[in-house]
Design a protein around this motif. Structure first.
Motif, PDB file in Angstrom:
ATOM      1  N   GLN A  26       9.699   1.383  -4.902  1.00  0.00           N
ATOM      2  CA  GLN A  26       8.831   2.188  -4.051  1.00  0.00           C
ATOM      3  C   GLN A  26       8.321   1.324  -2.901  1.00  0.00           C
ATOM      4  OE1 GLN A  26       8.423   5.334  -4.511  1.00  0.00           O
ATOM      5  NE2 GLN A  26       6.997   5.785  -2.875  1.00  0.00           N
ATOM      6  N   PRO A  27       9.199   1.013  -1.928  1.00  0.00           N
ATOM      7  CA  PRO A  27       8.746   0.219  -0.788  1.00  0.00           C
ATOM      8  C   PRO A  27       7.716   0.987   0.017  1.00  0.00           C
ATOM      9  CG  PRO A  27      10.912   1.128  -0.358  1.00  0.00           C
ATOM     10  CD  PRO A  27      10.587   1.454  -1.792  1.00  0.00           C
ATOM     11  N   ILE A  28       6.771   0.257   0.580  1.00  0.00           N
ATOM     12  CA  ILE A  28       5.700   0.890   1.336  1.00  0.00           C
ATOM     13  C   ILE A  28       5.976   0.826   2.832  1.00  0.00           C
ATOM     14  CG2 ILE A  28       3.245   0.639   1.926  1.00  0.00           C
ATOM     15  CD1 ILE A  28       2.695   0.002  -0.921  1.00  0.00           C
ATOM     16  N   GLY A  29       6.783  -0.101   3.267  1.00  0.00           N
ATOM     17  CA  GLY A  29       7.017  -0.281   4.686  1.00  0.00           C
ATOM     18  C   GLY A  29       8.108   0.603   5.232  1.00  0.00           C
ATOM     19  N   THR A  30       8.768   0.151   6.286  1.00  0.00           N
ATOM     20  CA  THR A  30       9.783   0.957   6.933  1.00  0.00           C
ATOM     21  C   THR A  30      10.981   1.204   6.029  1.00  0.00           C
ATOM     22  OG1 THR A  30      10.644  -1.085   7.891  1.00  0.00           O
ATOM     23  CG2 THR A  30       9.162   0.221   9.253  1.00  0.00           C
ATOM     24  N   ALA A  31      11.142   0.366   4.998  1.00  0.00           N
ATOM     25  CA  ALA A  31      12.244   0.574   4.061  1.00  0.00           C
ATOM     26  C   ALA A  31      12.083   1.861   3.270  1.00  0.00           C
ATOM     27  CB  ALA A  31      12.347  -0.610   3.097  1.00  0.00           C
ATOM     28  N   GLY A  86       9.335  -5.336   2.729  1.00  0.00           N
ATOM     29  CA  GLY A  86      10.739  -5.562   2.419  1.00  0.00           C
ATOM     30  C   GLY A  86      10.966  -6.605   1.338  1.00  0.00           C
ATOM     31  N   ILE A  87       9.901  -7.300   0.927  1.00  0.00           N
ATOM     32  CA  ILE A  87      10.037  -8.344  -0.088  1.00  0.00           C
ATOM     33  C   ILE A  87       9.519  -7.868  -1.447  1.00  0.00           C
ATOM     34  CG2 ILE A  87       9.413 -10.716  -0.716  1.00  0.00           C
ATOM     35  CD1 ILE A  87       8.947 -11.243   2.268  1.00  0.00           C
ATOM     36  N   SER A  88       8.284  -7.371  -1.446  1.00  0.00           N
ATOM     37  CA  SER A  88       7.659  -6.981  -2.712  1.00  0.00           C
ATOM     38  C   SER A  88       7.293  -5.504  -2.764  1.00  0.00           C
ATOM     39  CB  SER A  88       6.386  -7.806  -2.925  1.00  0.00           C
ATOM     40  OG  SER A  88       5.434  -7.502  -1.917  1.00  0.00           O
TER      41      SER A  88
END
Length: 278
Positions: A19-24, A108-110
């Motif tokens: 569940q990425p929070i950013g643009t991913a 994109g990392i965590s």
């Protein structure tokens, strides 16, 4: 570990943040795709460098978050006249702006959680494994403690007199008032995270580009505007814990219970949160 670069490449695909929070969070495909539920335990993660890399990212992000936000709070408390400082609005912008920047940097990392409440909510929704959730929350709390500790190291002579950025229930409010403020504030934040990262949003609102860190940071800003006069605003158990441990005064610990209860009880209406994830 040997071959870290290869391990990161493989681990990022095999043990990705679900569940990425950013643009991913938004892909190129406009069709609705719900990722499969994460397993409760995923032992394979423990041998992947990408797993530890994600934990380090959470540590660093929470460290920076506490460092900037606590210094901002102390700067406002220090002044005789609030008109000569950034004031409550400035504190709210510091918290919201840091969350926006740090979520954007670490998504994109965590996944860019930076908050045990967010991690716990995503775990309940089966967006990440228990293994990863516990690891994230531990690293977030350690980062918060270190961030507040560095502030105390820089401002040792004034740290205790300026309150150390610790959350306390302000005069004129009861612990019940503080508890209610923390429950609603934490719920608003976690609900915003779920809404901003909703997989259906990309298909339903494909004409509206969404940068998820923006509404999340703005939600943090608005909640701080509303609840700083009540509790100083927790809504992040790591932030409250880190400041309380380094400040270490009895009244901060007494009121700290309200902040942590606010975090836990904010999930009582959790089924409503899941409306966007089903």
């Amino acid at each position: 570990m040997e071959g870290k670069e290869e391990d990161v490449r493989v681990g990022a695909n095999k043990f990705s943040e679900r569940q990425p929070i950013g643009t991913a969070a938004q892909g190129d495909d406009k069709d609705y795709k719900e990722p499969p539920p994460a397993p409760l335990f995923e032992p394979g993660e423990l041998s992947s460098w990408s797993f530890y890399r994600a934990g380090i990212a959470e540590f660093i992000a929470t460290f920076l978050f506490l460092y900037v936000s606590v210094l901002t709070v102390m700067g406002v408390v220090r002044a005789d006249s609030k008109c000569s400082t950034v004031g409550i609005q400035g504190i709210a912008w510091a918290f919201g702006g840091m969350i926006f920047a740090l979520v954007y940097c670490t998504a994109g990392i965590s996944g860019g959680h930076i908050n045990p409440a967010v991690t716990f909510g995503l775990f309940l929704a089966r967006k990440l494994s228990l293994t990863r959730a516990v690891f994230y929350m531990v690293m977030q709390c350690l980062g918060a403690i270190c961030g507040a500790g560095v502030v105390k190291g820089f401002e040792k002579s004034k740290y205790d007199t300026l309150g150390g950025g610790a959350n306390v229930v302000n005069a004129g409010y009861t612990k019940g008032d503080g508890l209610g403020a923390e429950i609603v504030g934490t719920f608003v934040l976690v609900y915003t995270v779920f809404s901003a990262t909703d997989a259906k949003r990309n298909a339903r609102d494909s004409h509206v580009p969404i940068l998820a860190p923006l509404p999340i940071g703005f939600a943090v800003f608005l909640v701080h505007l509303a609840t700083i006069p009540v509790t100083g605003t927790g809504i992040n158990p790591a932030r409250s814990l880190g400041a309380a441990i380094i400040y270490n005064k009895d009244h901060a610990w007494d009121d700290h219970v309200s902040h942590q209860l606010g975090f836990s009880t904010s999930f009582f209406p959790f089924p409503f949160l899941l409306v966007n994830s089903q």
